[in-house]
Design a protein around this motif. Structure first.
Motif, PDB file in Angstrom:
ATOM      1  N   GLU A  25      16.072  -9.027   0.362  1.00 33.84           N
ATOM      2  CA  GLU A  25      17.198  -9.369  -0.520  1.00 33.84           C
ATOM      3  C   GLU A  25      17.744  -8.135  -1.223  1.00 33.84           C
ATOM      4  OE1 GLU A  25      18.072 -11.711  -4.706  1.00 33.84           O
ATOM      5  OE2 GLU A  25      16.247 -12.192  -3.605  1.00 33.84           O
ATOM      6  N   GLY A  28      23.416  -1.770  -1.527  1.00 35.46           N
ATOM      7  CA  GLY A  28      24.611  -1.019  -1.149  1.00 35.46           C
ATOM      8  C   GLY A  28      24.513   0.485  -1.264  1.00 35.46           C
ATOM      9  N   SER A  69      25.563   5.524   0.404  1.00 34.96           N
ATOM     10  CA  SER A  69      25.802   4.110   0.672  1.00 34.96           C
ATOM     11  C   SER A  69      25.139   3.792   1.998  1.00 34.96           C
ATOM     12  CB  SER A  69      27.293   3.834   0.778  1.00 34.96           C
ATOM     13  OG  SER A  69      27.910   3.931  -0.467  1.00 34.96           O
ATOM     14  N   GLU A 118      29.434  -4.688   5.570  1.00 31.59           N
ATOM     15  CA  GLU A 118      28.889  -5.827   4.827  1.00 31.59           C
ATOM     16  C   GLU A 118      28.359  -5.452   3.452  1.00 31.59           C
ATOM     17  OE1 GLU A 118      28.516  -9.226   5.488  1.00 31.59           O
ATOM     18  OE2 GLU A 118      29.954  -8.851   7.095  1.00 31.59           O
ATOM     19  N   ASN A 119      27.648  -4.303   3.331  1.00 35.60           N
ATOM     20  CA  ASN A 119      27.056  -4.063   2.023  1.00 35.60           C
ATOM     21  C   ASN A 119      27.034  -2.627   1.522  1.00 35.60           C
ATOM     22  OD1 ASN A 119      24.675  -3.643   3.824  1.00 35.60           O
ATOM     23  ND2 ASN A 119      23.577  -3.428   1.902  1.00 35.60           N
ATOM     24  N   ARG A 157      19.630  -5.977   1.238  1.00 39.93           N
ATOM     25  CA  ARG A 157      20.904  -6.600   1.645  1.00 39.93           C
ATOM     26  C   ARG A 157      21.968  -6.543   0.552  1.00 39.93           C
ATOM     27  NH1 ARG A 157      20.932  -9.190   6.430  1.00 39.93           N
ATOM     28  NH2 ARG A 157      18.940  -9.761   7.335  1.00 39.93           N
ATOM     29  N   THR A 158      21.551  -6.400  -0.703  1.00 36.98           N
ATOM     30  CA  THR A 158      22.520  -6.443  -1.798  1.00 36.98           C
ATOM     31  C   THR A 158      22.721  -5.118  -2.523  1.00 36.98           C
ATOM     32  OG1 THR A 158      20.823  -7.210  -3.360  1.00 36.98           O
ATOM     33  CG2 THR A 158      22.112  -8.900  -2.214  1.00 36.98           C
ATOM     34  N   GLY A 201      24.234   0.424   5.062  1.00 36.36           N
ATOM     35  CA  GLY A 201      24.288  -0.950   5.530  1.00 36.36           C
ATOM     36  C   GLY A 201      22.905  -1.340   6.012  1.00 36.36           C
ATOM     37  N   TYR A 202      22.623  -2.625   6.003  1.00 37.26           N
ATOM     38  CA  TYR A 202      21.309  -3.120   6.406  1.00 37.26           C
ATOM     39  C   TYR A 202      21.506  -4.420   7.172  1.00 37.26           C
ATOM     40  CZ  TYR A 202      16.571  -5.038   5.867  1.00 37.26           C
ATOM     41  OH  TYR A 202      15.334  -5.576   6.104  1.00 37.26           O
ATOM     42  N   ALA A 217      28.076   0.350  -0.675  1.00 37.79           N
ATOM     43  CA  ALA A 217      28.738   0.377  -1.976  1.00 37.79           C
ATOM     44  C   ALA A 217      30.025   1.196  -1.941  1.00 37.79           C
ATOM     45  CB  ALA A 217      27.791   0.945  -3.035  1.00 37.79           C
TER      46      ALA A 217
END
Length: 160
Positions: free
Chosen positions: A13, A19, A37, A103-104, A16-17, A39-40, A106
């Protein structure tokens, strides 16, 4: 304050959040750490590294056998550390990498250098396949997370 080992789903979690985090590289004698930054996709961390021809970051990537990536937050106080080889994303996986970054990440931007023109920059996709992953929370993470959610619902005011 109590230190709690995070479970795999809690680590997932956070990755994934989050960034962004700090990518640490080594050339055998010196270390180099840079905020990045990422992605995962649930298995692999992806980085879109923008650089010029004289990039110190890229010189360190070439000599790093195992990179370390650290993600952390202060509210609630928690961190995740991922270690593993960092390598160029294979051509067949570029779409997966770009999707994960979109997707994630930052800061999904191309111009990360205030002094370089866009024409002088190159972009490469790298992946870090986790060989070792650990996560910790400080204090009672679940209580801190719930207090943060309550605070957000109450317009920033913590509730008792």
């Amino acid at each position: 304050m109590v230190t709690v080992q995070l479970e795999a789903d809690e680590i997932d979690e956070i990755l994934r959040t989050a960034g962004s985090g700090v990518l640490s590289l080594c050339n055998g004698t010196e270390t180099y750490a840079v905020p990045e930054s990422f992605g995962y996709d649930g298995d692999v961390l992806y980085f879109q590294l923008v650089h010029d021809d004289d990039s110190e970051k890229m010189a360190f990537i070439e000599t790093t056998d195992a990179a370390t990536f650290t993600v952390y937050d202060e509210s609630p106080a928690e961190s995740v550390i991922v270690r593993g080889p960092i390598e160029t994303v294979p051509e067949d996986d570029r779409a997966v990498a770009m999707n994960a970054i979109a997707e994630n990440a930052a800061i999904p931007t191309l111009n990360v250098s205030p002094t370089a023109a866009l024409d002088d920059l190159s972009m490469n996709l790298y992946q870090l396949r986790p060989a070792d992953v650990s996560g910790r929370a400080f204090g009672n993470r679940r209580d801190a997370a719930e207090n943060g959610r309550r605070s957000a619902r109450n317009g920033g005011q913590a509730s008792p």
